[in-house]
Design a protein around this motif. Sequence first.
Motif, PDB file in Angstrom:
ATOM      1  N   ARG A  33       0.837  -1.205   0.000  1.00 34.20           N
ATOM      2  CA  ARG A  33       0.000   0.000   0.000  1.00 34.20           C
ATOM      3  C   ARG A  33       0.871   1.254   0.000  1.00 34.20           C
ATOM      4  NH1 ARG A  33      -3.188   0.000   4.818  1.00 34.20           N
ATOM      5  NH2 ARG A  33      -2.506  -2.051   5.361  1.00 34.20           N
ATOM      6  N   LEU A  34       1.941   1.236   0.793  1.00 27.65           N
ATOM      7  CA  LEU A  34       2.840   2.386   0.850  1.00 27.65           C
ATOM      8  C   LEU A  34       3.521   2.601  -0.498  1.00 27.65           C
ATOM      9  CD1 LEU A  34       4.059   4.591   2.613  1.00 27.65           C
ATOM     10  CD2 LEU A  34       5.816   2.973   3.313  1.00 27.65           C
ATOM     11  N   ASP A  35       3.958   1.512  -1.136  1.00 23.27           N
ATOM     12  CA  ASP A  35       4.569   1.626  -2.461  1.00 23.27           C
ATOM     13  C   ASP A  35       3.599   2.239  -3.458  1.00 23.27           C
ATOM     14  OD1 ASP A  35       7.010   0.608  -1.730  1.00 23.27           O
ATOM     15  OD2 ASP A  35       6.646  -1.413  -2.514  1.00 23.27           O
ATOM     16  N   ALA A  36       2.351   1.789  -3.427  1.00 25.37           N
ATOM     17  CA  ALA A  36       1.350   2.325  -4.350  1.00 25.37           C
ATOM     18  C   ALA A  36       1.124   3.817  -4.086  1.00 25.37           C
ATOM     19  CB  ALA A  36       0.041   1.555  -4.225  1.00 25.37           C
ATOM     20  N   LYS A  37       1.079   4.176  -2.819  1.00 25.03           N
ATOM     21  CA  LYS A  37       0.865   5.582  -2.459  1.00 25.03           C
ATOM     22  C   LYS A  37       2.048   6.439  -2.916  1.00 25.03           C
ATOM     23  CE  LYS A  37      -0.530   8.341   1.524  1.00 25.03           C
ATOM     24  NZ  LYS A  37      -0.820   8.317   2.963  1.00 25.03           N
ATOM     25  N   ILE A  38       3.249   5.932  -2.710  1.00 18.30           N
ATOM     26  CA  ILE A  38       4.440   6.667  -3.140  1.00 18.30           C
ATOM     27  C   ILE A  38       4.461   6.782  -4.662  1.00 18.30           C
ATOM     28  CG2 ILE A  38       6.961   6.511  -3.301  1.00 18.30           C
ATOM     29  CD1 ILE A  38       6.919   5.363  -0.440  1.00 18.30           C
ATOM     30  N   ASP A  39       4.117   5.696  -5.352  1.00 21.02           N
ATOM     31  CA  ASP A  39       4.090   5.730  -6.814  1.00 21.02           C
ATOM     32  C   ASP A  39       3.111   6.785  -7.321  1.00 21.02           C
ATOM     33  OD1 ASP A  39       6.006   3.772  -7.008  1.00 21.02           O
ATOM     34  OD2 ASP A  39       4.586   2.143  -7.429  1.00 21.02           O
TER      35      ASP A  39
END
Length: 116
Positions: free
Chosen positions: A55-61
Amino acid sequence: MEAMRQSWSDDRLDDLNKRVDEGFARIDARFAHLEERMDAGFNRLDAKIDESVDRLDAKIDRKIDGSAAELRWEMKMGFDRIDARFDAMQQTMIRVGGGLIGVLVASGAGLIATQL
C-alpha cells in the motif's frame, strides 16, 4: 538387606528416569506447539507487513507520478516561455538586419548617385 536396598534404589532410579524422560517429552511437545504458534504469528505479521509495504509503495508511486506530471507541465511552460523569447529575439534580429540592409542599400545608392 543391602541387596534389597540396592534393588529398591535401582527401582526408584529407574522410576525417576522414566518420570524425567516423560517430563522432557511433555516439555518438547509444549515447545513444538509454541514454535508452531510463533511461526503462525510471524507468518501473519509478515503478511501484514507485506500488505502495508504494498500500500505504501502504491501511495508513493501515485505521489511520484503526480509530482512528475506537475514537473513536466512546469518544464513545458518554462520552455514555451523560452521559445517565445527566442522567437521574439529572432524577429528583432530580422528587423534590425533588414533595417541595416536597407540603410546599406540606401547609402550605396546615395553614394553611387553622388558619384555620377
